[in-house]
Scaffold this motif. Sequence first.
Motif, PDB file in Angstrom:
ATOM      1  N   SER A   1       1.045  -1.127  -0.265  1.00 42.38           N
ATOM      2  CA  SER A   1       0.025   0.379   0.030  1.00 42.38           C
ATOM      3  C   SER A   1       1.080   1.324   0.226  1.00 42.38           C
ATOM      4  N   ALA A   2       1.904   0.975   0.762  1.00 44.30           N
ATOM      5  CA  ALA A   2       2.110   2.238   0.776  1.00 44.30           C
ATOM      6  C   ALA A   2       3.552   2.831  -0.213  1.00 44.30           C
ATOM      7  N   ALA A   3       4.156   1.533  -1.303  1.00 46.67           N
ATOM      8  CA  ALA A   3       4.185   2.318  -2.459  1.00 46.67           C
ATOM      9  C   ALA A   3       3.241   2.603  -3.451  1.00 46.67           C
ATOM     10  N   ALA A   4       2.498   2.325  -3.241  1.00 48.91           N
ATOM     11  CA  ALA A   4       0.786   2.696  -4.763  1.00 48.91           C
ATOM     12  C   ALA A   4       0.838   4.516  -3.645  1.00 48.91           C
ATOM     13  N   VAL A   5       1.068   4.975  -2.671  1.00 53.52           N
ATOM     14  CA  VAL A   5       0.057   5.944  -2.063  1.00 53.52           C
ATOM     15  C   VAL A   5       1.511   7.041  -3.336  1.00 53.52           C
ATOM     16  N   GLY A   6       0.087   8.073  -3.592  1.00 52.89           N
ATOM     17  CA  GLY A   6       0.651   8.780  -4.855  1.00 52.89           C
ATOM     18  C   GLY A   6       0.416   8.875  -6.301  1.00 52.89           C
ATOM     19  N   ARG A   7       0.657   7.287  -6.097  1.00 50.96           N
ATOM     20  CA  ARG A   7      -0.095   7.020  -8.152  1.00 50.96           C
ATOM     21  C   ARG A   7      -0.735   7.688  -8.537  1.00 50.96           C
ATOM     22  N   ALA A   8      -2.102   7.215  -7.862  1.00 51.91           N
ATOM     23  CA  ALA A   8      -3.528   7.351  -8.359  1.00 51.91           C
ATOM     24  C   ALA A   8      -3.671   8.518  -7.652  1.00 51.91           C
ATOM     25  N   SER A   9      -4.813   9.065  -7.924  1.00 52.65           N
ATOM     26  CA  SER A   9      -5.449   9.987  -6.848  1.00 52.65           C
ATOM     27  C   SER A   9      -5.555   8.706  -5.079  1.00 52.65           C
ATOM     28  N   GLY A  10      -6.048   9.870  -4.606  1.00 57.40           N
ATOM     29  CA  GLY A  10      -6.365   9.523  -2.911  1.00 57.40           C
ATOM     30  C   GLY A  10      -7.150   8.900  -2.668  1.00 57.40           C
ATOM     31  N   LEU A  11      -8.511   9.322  -3.664  1.00 57.40           N
ATOM     32  CA  LEU A  11      -9.771   8.481  -3.119  1.00 57.40           C
ATOM     33  C   LEU A  11      -9.404   7.236  -4.895  1.00 57.40           C
ATOM     34  N   GLU A  12      -9.412   7.251  -5.604  1.00 55.26           N
ATOM     35  CA  GLU A  12      -8.636   5.731  -6.250  1.00 55.26           C
ATOM     36  C   GLU A  12      -7.967   4.806  -5.335  1.00 55.26           C
ATOM     37  N   PHE A  13      -6.882   5.757  -4.205  1.00 58.32           N
ATOM     38  CA  PHE A  13      -6.422   4.811  -4.056  1.00 58.32           C
ATOM     39  C   PHE A  13      -7.066   3.879  -2.553  1.00 58.32           C
ATOM     40  N   LEU A  14      -7.994   5.287  -1.754  1.00 57.38           N
ATOM     41  CA  LEU A  14      -8.953   4.009  -1.116  1.00 57.38           C
ATOM     42  C   LEU A  14      -9.886   3.249  -1.581  1.00 57.38           C
ATOM     43  N   ARG A  15     -10.555   3.670  -2.411  1.00 58.48           N
ATOM     44  CA  ARG A  15     -11.045   2.566  -3.396  1.00 58.48           C
ATOM     45  C   ARG A  15     -10.337   1.172  -3.424  1.00 58.48           C
ATOM     46  N   ASP A  16      -9.482   1.173  -3.843  1.00 57.66           N
ATOM     47  CA  ASP A  16      -8.938   0.040  -3.794  1.00 57.66           C
ATOM     48  C   ASP A  16      -8.079  -0.630  -2.069  1.00 57.66           C
ATOM     49  N   VAL A  17      -8.425  -0.043  -1.393  1.00 52.15           N
ATOM     50  CA  VAL A  17      -8.237  -0.806  -0.343  1.00 52.15           C
ATOM     51  C   VAL A  17      -9.461  -0.894   0.206  1.00 52.15           C
ATOM     52  N   LEU A  18     -11.014  -0.447  -0.026  1.00 52.01           N
ATOM     53  CA  LEU A  18     -11.481  -0.744   0.294  1.00 52.01           C
ATOM     54  C   LEU A  18     -12.418  -2.222  -0.523  1.00 52.01           C
ATOM     55  N   ALA A  19     -11.744  -2.187  -1.868  1.00 57.34           N
ATOM     56  CA  ALA A  19     -12.464  -3.676  -2.887  1.00 57.34           C
ATOM     57  C   ALA A  19     -11.131  -4.670  -2.028  1.00 57.34           C
ATOM     58  N   GLY A  20     -10.115  -4.384  -1.706  1.00 61.48           N
ATOM     59  CA  GLY A  20      -9.383  -5.491  -1.768  1.00 61.48           C
ATOM     60  C   GLY A  20      -8.705  -5.498  -2.415  1.00 61.48           C
ATOM     61  N   ARG A  21      -7.960  -4.235  -3.426  1.00 60.59           N
ATOM     62  CA  ARG A  21      -7.376  -4.403  -3.911  1.00 60.59           C
ATOM     63  C   ARG A  21      -5.640  -4.043  -3.829  1.00 60.59           C
ATOM     64  N   LEU A  22      -5.692  -3.046  -2.778  1.00 58.28           N
ATOM     65  CA  LEU A  22      -4.441  -2.921  -1.476  1.00 58.28           C
ATOM     66  C   LEU A  22      -5.017  -3.273  -0.421  1.00 58.28           C
ATOM     67  N   PRO A  23      -4.044  -3.816   0.297  1.00 57.39           N
ATOM     68  CA  PRO A  23      -4.541  -4.102   1.670  1.00 57.39           C
ATOM     69  C   PRO A  23      -4.469  -3.200   2.603  1.00 57.39           C
ATOM     70  N   ALA A  24      -4.959  -3.361   3.610  1.00 53.55           N
ATOM     71  CA  ALA A  24      -6.226  -1.631   4.781  1.00 53.55           C
ATOM     72  C   ALA A  24      -4.511  -2.154   5.454  1.00 53.55           C
ATOM     73  N   ALA A  25      -4.413  -0.729   6.202  1.00 58.37           N
ATOM     74  CA  ALA A  25      -3.270  -0.428   6.929  1.00 58.37           C
ATOM     75  C   ALA A  25      -3.112  -1.738   8.603  1.00 58.37           C
ATOM     76  N   PRO A  26      -2.218  -2.035   8.900  1.00 58.24           N
ATOM     77  CA  PRO A  26      -2.530  -3.307   9.916  1.00 58.24           C
ATOM     78  C   PRO A  26      -2.858  -2.747  11.036  1.00 58.24           C
ATOM     79  N   ILE A  27      -2.433  -1.609  11.349  1.00 55.56           N
ATOM     80  CA  ILE A  27      -3.876  -0.794  12.698  1.00 55.56           C
ATOM     81  C   ILE A  27      -5.171  -1.496  12.592  1.00 55.56           C
ATOM     82  N   ALA A  28      -5.732  -1.734  11.268  1.00 62.38           N
ATOM     83  CA  ALA A  28      -7.143  -2.069  10.937  1.00 62.38           C
ATOM     84  C   ALA A  28      -7.102  -3.452  11.263  1.00 62.38           C
ATOM     85  N   SER A  29      -6.198  -4.361  10.698  1.00 62.19           N
ATOM     86  CA  SER A  29      -6.427  -5.278  11.805  1.00 62.19           C
ATOM     87  C   SER A  29      -6.249  -5.925  13.158  1.00 62.19           C
TER      88      SER A  29
END
Length: 165
Positions: free
Chosen positions: A16-44
């Motif tokens: 996830s850290a490597a993906a920050v900034g590659r797309a918009s923040g909204l696209e990044f978070l939508r990828d987390v929501l959809a499971g395409r990127l892992p959520a932050a470990p603190i969430a688990s």
Amino acid sequence: MAARSRTFEWGDPKVSAAAVGRASGLEFLRDVLAGRLPAAPIASALGFTLEEVESGRAVFALEPGEEHYNPIGSVHGGVYATLLDSAAGCAVQSALPAGMGYTSLDLNVKFLRPVNVETGKVRAVGTVVSQGRRTALAQAQLLDSADRLLAHATSSCMLFPVPAA
């Protein structure tokens, strides 16, 4: 004294850290929501999830458990703060264009009502209040299922360009 345990797993945070900034923040978070990127470990670790995201708004949810308790039998304030910080910060992130990142500068939390297992699912709803070129101000509300306000927070965030990988 009855012992209890909890087991959890998390995805590699470097992905996830490597993906920050590659797309918009909204696209990044939508990828987390959809499971395409892992959520932050603190969430688990705490057991909360991103439930909704749109530009300038992010919602996280948690089902409180006794593993979240402090010694006096209610959810620890640090759990409230983590949920509120996540919601406020991700609201800011959701409004960022590609090539930009953020970090929290401060978090001011007001605890209004106790939370325990009987409270049921709680939601932290973060929204952007103001955004400039270098800073953003966000707020977050912790709500129960009846939309009663349990806690409130404000957060100032610093915005910065993310170096190209």
